[in-house]
Every structure is written in C-alpha cells, then in structure tokens.
Design a protein around this motif. Structure first.
Motif: not given
Length: 126
Positions: A29-34, A94-98
């Motif tokens: 997770f902490d490698y990615y912008h969200i 509302y959606y979240c994505a990498t």
C-alpha cells in the motif's frame, strides 16, 4: 488478490459531512499514490483528490478545494476522504484507485489507475 473497498457513503443534507474510507489489501500500500474519483449519473468520471505515497502530498479538484480533505494511514492500509459543506452537486458514486502519476497544473489530473474499488454512493439532498 488486490482489493480496494470503499465505505462511508450515504444520504446527507446539504451542508453536512461524510467521511469515506478506502481499505486496501493484496499489494504494498505505501508504495502507491491513491486517488478518489466520482461519477454522477450521465457524466464522466472525474478526479476529486489524490495523496502521494512518499510524502503524503495532497491534490484536489477545484470543485472540492477547501471542503474535502484526503489523508492516509499506512499502518491501516487505508485512505480517507473527509467531505464537509456538502452540496447537491457532490452527489455521485465515489471510487478510490491506485494512481501512477498525479499533476495539478491546469486542474487535477491522474494517470495510470491500475486498481479500482467498486464505489460507494454519496447522496446530498434535503
């Protein structure tokens, strides 16, 4: 497998607040912008906000600047979107994505969304 799960949507009156959560699993997770995106009926999906992986820099669409706040808790693999002073025009799924690349010049732009959640509905109505 990779999963992004949004929660926290619902019905709220104009001027009210909601906090959305995006819980991630199956990747570092902490490698990615969200990023957070939204799509209202009959419209294209638009970028709302983004938080970077490295230093937690935040970006916002002009339409939500000053009202929405994005944050992340890497220990919980979760990104939040605090939405205040909600307006009827904020009504959307509302959606979240990498996100691979984010830029602010000329408006918020995000690229390389490899993984998406299924979305959570926010309805702002009296």
């Amino acid at each position: 497998q990779v999963q992004l799960v949004e929660s926290g949507g619902g019905l709220v009156q104009p001027g009210g607040s909601l906090r959305l959560s995006c819980a991630a699993s199956g990747f570092t997770f902490d490698y990615y912008h969200i990023g957070w995106f939204r799509q209202a009926p009959g419209t294209e999906r638009e970028g709302v906000s983004c938080i970077t992986s490295n230093d937690g820099t935040t970006y916002y669409a002009d339409s939500v600047k000053g009202r929405f706040t994005i944050s992340r808790d890497n220990a919980k693999n979760t990104v939040y979107l605090q939405m205040n002073s909600l307006k009827p025009e904020d009504t959307a799924v509302y959606y979240c994505a990498t996100v691979s690349i984010v830029a602010q010049s000329g408006g918020l732009r995000m690229y390389g969304m490899d993984y998406w959640g299924k979305g959570t509905l926010v309805t702002v109505s009296s």
